[in-house]
Design an enzyme around this catalytic site. Structure first.
Site, short mmCIF file in Angstrom:
data_model
loop_
_atom_site.label_atom_id
_atom_site.label_comp_id
_atom_site.label_asym_id
_atom_site.label_seq_id
_atom_site.Cartn_x
_atom_site.Cartn_y
_atom_site.Cartn_z
CE1 TYR A 20 -2.94 -3.13 0.57
CE2 TYR A 20 -3.45 -2.34 2.77
CZ TYR A 20 -3.62 -3.27 1.77
OH TYR A 20 -4.47 -4.33 1.96
CG LEU A 51 -18.32 -1.84 2.83
CD1 LEU A 51 -18.13 -0.35 3.07
CD2 LEU A 51 -19.58 -2.35 3.52
CB ILE A 75 -10.24 -4.24 7.27
CG1 ILE A 75 -10.13 -5.37 6.23
CG2 ILE A 75 -9.61 -4.69 8.58
CD1 ILE A 75 -8.68 -5.61 5.76
CB SER A 117 -14.81 5.12 4.06
OG SER A 117 -15.44 6.30 3.59
NE ARG A 168 -18.95 7.10 1.54
CZ ARG A 168 -19.28 8.06 0.68
NH1 ARG A 168 -20.50 8.56 0.66
NH2 ARG A 168 -18.39 8.52 -0.17
CG ASN A 221 -18.21 2.23 6.90
OD1 ASN A 221 -19.39 2.26 6.60
ND2 ASN A 221 -17.24 2.46 6.02
#
Ligand code: A2P
Length: 259
Positions: free
Chosen positions: A47, A187, A226, A229, A234, A238
């Site tokens: 990442y 999601l 996990i 957003s 949000r 969440n």
């Protein structure tokens, strides 16, 4: 870090059931999540934001030891010596003494690369610089390979999982082996999951969002999630899952959406 409601790992450590997915997020997002109450952060070498994760947590007035930190060894860093080195780089970037959970990000066709990487991770566990070790994107055959070469069972298998892709047989495999399942992209990356009619009806019935229905369903199934957003509202939404509960027939409705 409060451990109420956390899920117990086979190492004796416990993991918050809802963490903040850090893929494609930046320092300000991490800080917003930490301020919103997230106490688990899931990042990876791939990442390229481990430093931002460490900084964001500090920006919110927390220390790394106040949260549950997960990071992952990337494909190109696999192998015994390479993994030990990659881990030290991650630890330095996160600026943490101890990492809670270190995962093999993806299995590789070269089985020796997997077993040598696992051997390095066992070493890290022995040294106490990680509290738990695990895997990501492993199928049952990959778990078999590890079991043939090691007595250390992964604490976690982090897999892509959402109501339209439930991976029931793999989840059952994980559970049978004492491995906690974590769902990445719970999601469905903001795609069809959020427009599913069954989920929309449940959301209306409970006066919550579809995302909250999905995350609450996983919470009740003891699957770690996990969600990601970068939207402040949000991020808060969440994590706001305690004001309602799904009844068993509602859980069954969602269970029936995929295999
Ligand atoms: P955004 O960052 O604008 O909120 P996943 O975690 O499954 O990979 O999904 C991430 C995607 O879902 C992102 O595009 C994110 O967009 C979106 N998302 C995250 N939380 C919600 C939510 N509560 N409602 C709608 N979309 C969401």
């Amino acid at each position: 870090m409060t451990t109420a409601g956390n899920i117990r790992l086979n190492t004796g450590a416990s993991i918050p059931p809802v963490g903040y997915g850090c893929w494609q997020t930046a320092r300000a997002d991490i800080a917003a999540a930490a301020r919103a109450g997230y106490r688990a952060f899931d990042t990876a070498t791939f990442y390229a934001n481990e430093q931002a994760v460490g900084q964001g947590i500090r920006d919110a007035g927390l220390n790394p030891e106040d949260v549950f930190l997960t990071t992952k060894v990337w494909r190109g860093d696999m192998g015994y010596a390479q993994t030990l080195k990659a881990f030290e780089t991650s630890r330095r970037l996160l600026d943490a003494d101890v990492i809670d959970l270190y995962l093999i990000h993806w299995p590789q066709p070269d089985s020796r690369l997997i077993t040598e990487t696992w051997r390095a991770m066992e070493k890290l566990l022995e040294r106490g610089t990680v509290r738990s070790i695990g895997v990501s994107n492993f199928e049952a055959a990959d778990l078999d390979l590890l079991a043939q070469h090691s007595d250390v069972t992964p604490a976690v298998n982090q897999i892509e999982l959402n109501p339209l892709r439930q991976r029931k047989s793999l989840v059952a495999e994980n559970t049978a082996r004492g491995i906690v399942t974590t769902a990445w992209s719970p999601l469905g990356q903001g795609g069809p999951v959020l427009h599913n009619k069954t989920l929309l009806h449940l959301a209306e019935d409970h006066d919550v969002s579809v995302a909250q229905i999905v995350l609450r369903w996983m919470l009740q199934k003891q699957i770690v999630t996990i969600p990601r957003s970068t939207n402040p509202a949000r991020i808060v939404e969440n994590l706001d899952l305690d004001g309602f509960a799904l009844a068993p027939p509602e859980i069954e409705l969602i269970d029936a959406l995929s295999v």
